[in-house]
Motif scaffolding. Structure first.
Motif, mmCIF file in Angstrom:
data_model
loop_
_atom_site.group_PDB
_atom_site.id
_atom_site.type_symbol
_atom_site.label_atom_id
_atom_site.label_comp_id
_atom_site.label_asym_id
_atom_site.label_seq_id
_atom_site.Cartn_x
_atom_site.Cartn_y
_atom_site.Cartn_z
ATOM 1 N N PHE A 125 -87.658 97.406 42.220
ATOM 2 C CA PHE A 125 -87.463 98.170 40.982
ATOM 3 C C PHE A 125 -88.153 99.518 41.094
ATOM 4 O O PHE A 125 -89.290 99.605 41.556
ATOM 5 C CB PHE A 125 -88.026 97.414 39.777
ATOM 6 N N PHE A 126 -87.431 100.563 40.680
ATOM 7 C CA PHE A 126 -87.977 101.918 40.686
ATOM 8 C C PHE A 126 -87.902 102.493 39.278
ATOM 9 O O PHE A 126 -86.824 102.647 38.719
ATOM 10 C CB PHE A 126 -87.201 102.804 41.665
ATOM 11 N N GLU A 127 -89.076 102.801 38.735
ATOM 12 C CA GLU A 127 -89.159 103.375 37.390
ATOM 13 C C GLU A 127 -89.404 104.880 37.548
ATOM 14 O O GLU A 127 -90.517 105.369 37.383
ATOM 15 C CB GLU A 127 -90.272 102.708 36.590
ATOM 16 N N THR A 128 -88.337 105.592 37.865
ATOM 17 C CA THR A 128 -88.429 107.007 38.225
ATOM 18 C C THR A 128 -87.766 107.859 37.155
ATOM 19 O O THR A 128 -86.632 107.588 36.742
ATOM 20 C CB THR A 128 -87.733 107.257 39.576
ATOM 21 N N ASP A 129 -88.466 108.892 36.714
ATOM 22 C CA ASP A 129 -87.909 109.843 35.758
ATOM 23 C C ASP A 129 -86.993 110.800 36.514
ATOM 24 O O ASP A 129 -87.457 111.629 37.304
ATOM 25 C CB ASP A 129 -89.032 110.608 35.065
#
Length: 269
Positions: A63-67
């Protein structure tokens, strides 16, 4: 020539916590891909999405929580995905929308929509395509919209971003058309252009139209579809996922630079 098997490929799907993006991630998982899920989400939504993708058959998930408004954050995400062994398949699905006339559209809204819907795709593609070319196989599939092909009022930044995404995809398709081979699967770049699809993105428009019919959601949806979509049927997000699977297949090695409408005849008019 390689068959349509995607088992063991690494896929990154942006905006895949819900809606079309999650449906795509699930289909890729069913095909045996390792799937990188992305989104700005609560801990609960993150866990739910990862569990669903894992249950669908993905041998590994991350999982990547990237803006996506931040190019440096995108670079960091892509670096981690590259270290993971990919991406072999990149689906730029993340998108935002806000409706207002041009004269009343806030500048900050314009900037945000262009950043997420268009610039983020450029930044992910810039990082992903060279590696795909080296491996001889790669798929970039950008989720545009019918609004990448035709316009609607009160959607200036959204339409501009989706027209731009279609154009960007065509340029990339040309630049990488000769990469790889028929046997390796080649490198292709395509767009899918959904019409009205049952997602959270259209909820405000459905609710606004339903108010005209005393809150009747079904009548609100029918009213919306009657203006644009001749089939009078919403698409299900899973149907977009099925199209992704075919475009990602090595069998589609010569399908590049297209913008595939899934729109019930909207753009045929």
């Amino acid at each position: 020539m390689a068959n349509g098997n995607l088992k063991g490929r690494t896929a990154l799907v942006t905006g895949s916590v819900q809606g079309i993006g999650l449906a795509i991630a699930l289909k890729l998982a069913e095909a045996g891909c390792r799937v990188a899920v992305h989104g700005l989400a609560s801990a609960e939504d993150k866990a739910r999405a990862l569990a669903a993708v894992k249950a669908a058959g993905a041998p590994e998930t991350r999982f990547f929580e990237t803006d996506l408004r931040d190019p440096y954050a995108i670079d960091a995400m892509m670096e981690k995905v590259e270290q993971w062994g990919g991406p072999d398949i990149l689906v730029n699905n993340a998108g935002i929308q806000q409706t207002a006339p041009i004269a009343k559209m806030p500048q900050v809204t314009w900037d945000a929509i262009l950043s997420v819907n268009l610039s983020a795709a450029f930044h992910t593609m810039r990082r992903a395509l060279p590696g795909m070319a080296e491996r001889g196989y790669g798929r970039v599939i950008n989720i545009a919209s019918v609004h990448g092909l035709v316009a609607s009022v009160n959607k200036a930044p959204y339409v501009a971003s989706k027209f731009g995404l279609v154009g960007l995809s065509k340029v990339a398709a040309l630049e990488y058309a000769a990469a790889g081979s028929r046997d390796s699967g080649g490198v292709t770049v395509n767009c899918i252009c959904p019409g009205w699809t049952e997602t959270e993105l259209i909820r405000p428009q459905v609710e606004a139209r339903a108010e005209e019919f005393g809150g009747d959601r079904d009548k609100g949806i029918a009213s919306l579809l009657s203006e644009k979509q001749p089939s009078m049927r919403l698409s299900d997000p899973s149907e977009i996922g099925e199209a992704i699977i075919w475009l990602a297949s090595p069998l589609a090695h010569n399908v590049t630079g297209i913008s595939l409408p899934i729109d019930g005849g909207w753009t045929a008019q």
